[in-house]
Design a protein around this motif. Sequence first.
Motif, short mmCIF file in Angstrom:
data_model
loop_
_atom_site.label_atom_id
_atom_site.label_comp_id
_atom_site.label_asym_id
_atom_site.label_seq_id
_atom_site.Cartn_x
_atom_site.Cartn_y
_atom_site.Cartn_z
N PHE A 2 1.28 -0.90 0.23
CA PHE A 2 0.47 0.04 0.01
C PHE A 2 0.72 1.46 -0.34
CE2 PHE A 2 -3.76 -2.60 0.93
CZ PHE A 2 -4.66 -2.38 0.73
N LEU A 3 1.81 1.49 0.52
CA LEU A 3 3.19 2.61 0.88
C LEU A 3 3.45 2.73 -0.86
CD1 LEU A 3 4.61 1.97 4.31
CD2 LEU A 3 3.07 3.40 3.41
N GLY A 22 1.30 5.54 -7.44
CA GLY A 22 0.15 6.59 -7.11
C GLY A 22 -0.02 8.26 -7.29
N LYS A 23 0.84 8.80 -6.03
CA LYS A 23 1.16 10.40 -6.12
C LYS A 23 1.94 10.52 -7.52
CE LYS A 23 0.18 11.08 -1.57
NZ LYS A 23 0.19 11.87 -0.31
N LYS A 24 3.18 10.24 -6.91
CA LYS A 24 3.51 10.48 -8.51
C LYS A 24 3.62 10.51 -10.25
CE LYS A 24 8.67 8.87 -9.56
NZ LYS A 24 9.98 7.92 -10.26
N LYS A 25 2.81 9.72 -9.88
CA LYS A 25 2.30 9.15 -11.38
C LYS A 25 0.70 10.79 -11.48
CE LYS A 25 3.47 5.80 -13.35
NZ LYS A 25 4.49 5.84 -15.09
N ALA A 26 0.30 10.89 -10.63
CA ALA A 26 -0.73 12.07 -10.87
C ALA A 26 -0.28 13.46 -10.76
CB ALA A 26 -1.24 12.22 -9.02
N LYS A 27 0.93 13.64 -10.33
CA LYS A 27 1.77 14.63 -10.43
C LYS A 27 2.23 14.52 -11.85
CE LYS A 27 3.77 15.46 -6.38
NZ LYS A 27 5.22 15.58 -5.25
N GLN A 28 2.53 13.67 -12.99
CA GLN A 28 2.77 13.29 -14.42
C GLN A 28 2.07 13.82 -15.02
OE1 GLN A 28 5.10 10.10 -14.58
NE2 GLN A 28 6.58 10.76 -13.58
N GLU A 47 -5.40 13.66 -3.63
CA GLU A 47 -6.09 13.18 -3.12
C GLU A 47 -7.57 12.16 -3.56
OE1 GLU A 47 -9.93 15.77 -1.14
OE2 GLU A 47 -8.20 16.80 -0.95
N GLU A 48 -7.36 11.86 -5.14
CA GLU A 48 -7.88 10.47 -5.06
C GLU A 48 -7.72 9.92 -4.86
OE1 GLU A 48 -10.85 13.47 -9.02
OE2 GLU A 48 -9.05 12.43 -8.86
N ILE A 49 -6.12 9.89 -5.15
CA ILE A 49 -5.27 8.56 -5.47
C ILE A 49 -5.67 8.04 -3.90
CG2 ILE A 49 -3.10 7.55 -5.41
CD1 ILE A 49 -2.57 9.41 -8.22
N GLU A 50 -5.31 8.84 -2.71
CA GLU A 50 -5.35 8.81 -1.91
C GLU A 50 -6.56 8.05 -1.09
OE1 GLU A 50 -4.07 11.93 1.28
OE2 GLU A 50 -2.32 11.88 -0.02
N HIS A 51 -7.99 8.88 -1.23
CA HIS A 51 -9.17 8.29 -1.34
C HIS A 51 -9.04 6.90 -2.28
CE1 HIS A 51 -10.77 11.08 1.37
NE2 HIS A 51 -10.43 12.56 0.00
N LEU A 52 -8.66 6.53 -3.01
CA LEU A 52 -8.52 5.25 -3.61
C LEU A 52 -8.17 4.14 -3.02
CD1 LEU A 52 -9.47 3.43 -5.57
CD2 LEU A 52 -7.16 3.73 -6.88
N LEU A 53 -6.90 4.50 -2.43
CA LEU A 53 -5.85 3.42 -1.36
C LEU A 53 -6.56 3.34 0.06
CD1 LEU A 53 -2.85 4.46 -2.62
CD2 LEU A 53 -3.48 2.34 -3.51
N TYR A 54 -6.81 4.14 0.55
CA TYR A 54 -7.35 4.01 2.23
C TYR A 54 -8.97 2.93 2.36
CZ TYR A 54 -4.97 8.06 3.31
OH TYR A 54 -3.48 8.93 3.70
#
Length: 89
Positions: free
Chosen positions: A34-35, A41-47, A54-61
Motif C-alpha cells: 500500500f505504501l 500513485g502520487k508520482k503518476k498524479a503529478k505527471q 487526494e483522489e489517489i489517497e481516497h482510492l487507496l484508503y
Amino acid sequence: MNYTYIPFPNLNPIVFSIGPITLHWYGIMYLLGFLFALYTGKKKAKQNNKWTEEEIEHLLYNSFFALLIGGKVGYIIFYNPSYYFNNII
C-alpha cells in the motif's frame, strides 16, 4: 535419473509477538504494498494530471478497508464458517 529440487524454506510466519499483539510477515507485505502504491500513485498524479493526489489517497484508503473487510469475510466463509454461524452474537 536423479532429480534435485529446491528446498522449501521453513519460515516462521510470525515476525514478533508482544503480549496479545502479533505481527505477521503478510501484514508487513500488505503495508509495504500500500505504501508503494501510494507513492507510485502520487508520482503518476503529478505527471499526468488526470487524478489528484487526494483522489489517489481516497482510492487507496478505501481499498485498504475493503481488504480488511473482505479478508475477514473470506476467513469466515472458507476457514471456519460453522463457528461463526453458530455464534452470531
